[in-house]
Design a protein around this motif. Sequence first.
Motif, mmCIF file in Angstrom:
data_model
loop_
_atom_site.group_PDB
_atom_site.id
_atom_site.type_symbol
_atom_site.label_atom_id
_atom_site.label_comp_id
_atom_site.label_asym_id
_atom_site.label_seq_id
_atom_site.Cartn_x
_atom_site.Cartn_y
_atom_site.Cartn_z
ATOM 1 N N ASN A 98 8.325 91.168 6.532
ATOM 2 C CA ASN A 98 8.149 92.667 7.404
ATOM 3 C C ASN A 98 9.166 92.577 8.453
ATOM 4 O OD1 ASN A 98 5.867 93.471 5.817
ATOM 5 N ND2 ASN A 98 4.647 91.875 6.834
ATOM 6 N N THR A 99 9.782 91.587 8.899
ATOM 7 C CA THR A 99 10.684 91.533 10.034
ATOM 8 C C THR A 99 11.884 90.785 9.549
ATOM 9 O OG1 THR A 99 9.638 89.749 11.081
ATOM 10 C CG2 THR A 99 8.453 91.745 11.572
ATOM 11 N N ALA A 100 12.804 90.982 10.571
ATOM 12 C CA ALA A 100 14.112 90.098 10.448
ATOM 13 C C ALA A 100 13.641 88.653 10.972
ATOM 14 C CB ALA A 100 15.049 90.663 11.474
ATOM 15 N N GLU A 101 12.820 88.444 11.641
ATOM 16 C CA GLU A 101 12.551 87.052 12.035
ATOM 17 C C GLU A 101 11.703 86.325 10.763
ATOM 18 O OE1 GLU A 101 13.114 89.478 15.541
ATOM 19 O OE2 GLU A 101 11.579 89.881 13.823
ATOM 20 N N GLN A 102 11.042 87.123 10.072
ATOM 21 C CA GLN A 102 10.303 86.621 8.909
ATOM 22 C C GLN A 102 11.458 86.415 7.941
ATOM 23 O OE1 GLN A 102 7.254 89.187 7.803
ATOM 24 N NE2 GLN A 102 6.019 88.824 9.690
ATOM 25 N N ALA A 103 12.326 87.137 7.760
ATOM 26 C CA ALA A 103 13.565 86.953 6.777
ATOM 27 C C ALA A 103 14.195 85.718 7.147
ATOM 28 C CB ALA A 103 14.354 88.311 6.633
ATOM 29 N N ALA A 104 14.540 85.633 8.523
ATOM 30 C CA ALA A 104 15.445 84.444 8.914
ATOM 31 C C ALA A 104 14.494 83.309 8.563
ATOM 32 C CB ALA A 104 15.684 84.502 10.323
ATOM 33 N N ALA A 105 13.360 83.408 8.519
ATOM 34 C CA ALA A 105 12.471 82.134 8.243
ATOM 35 C C ALA A 105 12.566 81.626 6.818
ATOM 36 C CB ALA A 105 11.045 82.253 8.653
ATOM 37 N N ALA A 106 12.636 82.630 6.094
ATOM 38 C CA ALA A 106 12.810 82.758 4.797
ATOM 39 C C ALA A 106 14.213 81.988 4.234
ATOM 40 C CB ALA A 106 12.737 83.726 3.858
ATOM 41 N N VAL A 107 15.188 82.273 5.046
ATOM 42 C CA VAL A 107 16.356 81.916 4.759
ATOM 43 C C VAL A 107 16.625 80.503 5.060
ATOM 44 C CG1 VAL A 107 18.836 82.015 5.331
ATOM 45 C CG2 VAL A 107 17.634 83.956 4.930
ATOM 46 N N SER A 108 15.887 79.988 6.293
ATOM 47 C CA SER A 108 15.972 78.879 6.635
ATOM 48 C C SER A 108 15.345 77.721 5.706
ATOM 49 C CB SER A 108 15.160 78.705 8.020
ATOM 50 O OG SER A 108 15.300 77.214 8.737
ATOM 51 N N ALA A 109 13.832 78.198 5.130
ATOM 52 C CA ALA A 109 13.598 77.212 4.257
ATOM 53 C C ALA A 109 14.424 77.012 2.837
ATOM 54 C CB ALA A 109 11.979 77.976 4.048
ATOM 55 N N CYS A 110 15.340 78.020 2.729
ATOM 56 C CA CYS A 110 15.987 77.757 1.695
ATOM 57 C C CYS A 110 17.084 76.725 1.783
ATOM 58 C CB CYS A 110 16.742 79.097 1.009
ATOM 59 S SG CYS A 110 15.520 80.151 0.379
ATOM 60 N N ARG A 111 17.405 76.362 3.058
ATOM 61 C CA ARG A 111 18.836 75.926 3.244
ATOM 62 C C ARG A 111 18.679 74.726 3.947
ATOM 63 N NH1 ARG A 111 20.427 79.715 -0.142
ATOM 64 N NH2 ARG A 111 20.951 81.540 0.902
ATOM 65 N N TYR A 112 19.385 73.539 3.713
ATOM 66 C CA TYR A 112 19.442 72.203 4.226
ATOM 67 C C TYR A 112 19.976 72.426 5.571
ATOM 68 C CZ TYR A 112 18.165 70.156 -0.351
ATOM 69 O OH TYR A 112 17.731 69.632 -1.302
ATOM 70 N N PRO A 113 19.593 71.200 6.600
ATOM 71 C CA PRO A 113 20.003 71.265 7.959
ATOM 72 C C PRO A 113 21.731 71.160 7.805
ATOM 73 C CG PRO A 113 18.520 69.934 7.799
ATOM 74 C CD PRO A 113 18.526 70.546 6.410
ATOM 75 N N PRO A 114 22.542 71.464 8.500
ATOM 76 C CA PRO A 114 21.982 71.995 9.720
ATOM 77 C C PRO A 114 21.946 73.814 9.653
ATOM 78 C CG PRO A 114 24.537 72.126 9.823
ATOM 79 C CD PRO A 114 23.944 71.393 8.588
ATOM 80 N N HIS A 115 22.073 74.394 8.539
ATOM 81 C CA HIS A 115 21.786 75.678 8.516
ATOM 82 C C HIS A 115 20.192 76.256 8.107
ATOM 83 C CE1 HIS A 115 25.967 75.669 8.390
ATOM 84 N NE2 HIS A 115 26.056 74.915 7.358
ATOM 85 N N GLY A 116 19.364 75.031 7.976
ATOM 86 C CA GLY A 116 18.123 75.520 7.703
ATOM 87 C C GLY A 116 17.189 74.315 7.949
ATOM 88 N N VAL A 117 15.982 74.099 7.225
ATOM 89 C CA VAL A 117 14.986 73.123 7.548
ATOM 90 C C VAL A 117 14.260 72.598 5.946
ATOM 91 C CG1 VAL A 117 14.159 74.246 9.568
ATOM 92 C CG2 VAL A 117 13.194 74.952 7.347
ATOM 93 N N ARG A 118 15.204 72.900 5.016
ATOM 94 C CA ARG A 118 14.869 72.316 3.788
ATOM 95 C C ARG A 118 14.924 70.862 3.980
ATOM 96 N NH1 ARG A 118 17.597 73.643 -2.149
ATOM 97 N NH2 ARG A 118 15.967 71.973 -3.540
ATOM 98 N N SER A 119 13.448 70.179 3.238
ATOM 99 C CA SER A 119 13.719 68.678 3.330
ATOM 100 C C SER A 119 14.259 68.299 1.932
ATOM 101 C CB SER A 119 11.995 68.507 3.259
ATOM 102 O OG SER A 119 12.238 67.081 3.258
ATOM 103 N N TYR A 120 15.192 67.266 2.192
ATOM 104 C CA TYR A 120 15.859 66.865 1.093
ATOM 105 C C TYR A 120 14.942 66.070 0.019
ATOM 106 C CZ TYR A 120 19.761 65.294 -2.112
ATOM 107 O OH TYR A 120 20.688 64.996 -2.814
#
Length: 253
Positions: A98-120
């Motif tokens: 619903n918001t840009a912040e929620q969209a950014a959270a989805a992106v972060s979950a899709c990407r590995y560090p340093p660009h996100g938080v996806r666990s390897y």
Amino acid sequence: MTVENFAARIRAREPMTGYWVVLDNPVGTERIAGQGWDYVCVDAQHGLLDYKGILGSLTAIDARGTAAGMVRVPANDPFWIGQSLDAGARGVIVPMVNTAEQAAAAVSACRYPPHGVRSYGPMRSMLRIGPAPAVADREVACIVMVETREALANVTEICATDGVDAVYIGPSDLTIALGGATSTDPAVSEEFEAALAVVAEAARAAGIGAGIHTPSGEAAARRLAQGFSFATVACDLNHLEQAAAAHLAAARG
């Protein structure tokens, strides 16, 4: 196409058509995947599959080698997103953003560090995607759903969120959110069509993909002509019921 460039095609707004799977039926899904669809999406939000069903479906899709396997995850949560990507999804569709912040959270979950938080822990996906984090980040599409009034109000900011590859219309929820008494209520069709135009234009202006779910191939063609860059057709459960009913009617004359 090759399935390896699926995310790149989403980002480039290349026209694509896909199919929707809600049944835990890997053999049926494998047959569907071989028909020429650009992608097949497994519905883990409202579909009748658990994790083993998702894994089996993605394996079946990949067995044909011609369609990209996607998953609509149950929620905008790093666990669900990471699990689907680890199972081999080439893209995720994230509901109720619903918001840009929620969209950014989805992106972060899709990407590995340093660009996100996806666990390897790519498990099956390492056989086909990556396994180097930078390669996996590049080959995975993050698609967020627009299906509420709040999302419509924030669609420009959602589309401009760095890392969002596409937005996707959930027509049933959006129709209800706009005041529809049912998921296909014609009383709100004018407002619904206006909302679709707003979303399609916001995505075009941001240079990202715009997708929509449709009830038929004819409807998908219309939406592609209206400016959507990809469209999904119906689902296996609906078509199974329709085919059975048609044969029964024919048999009884």
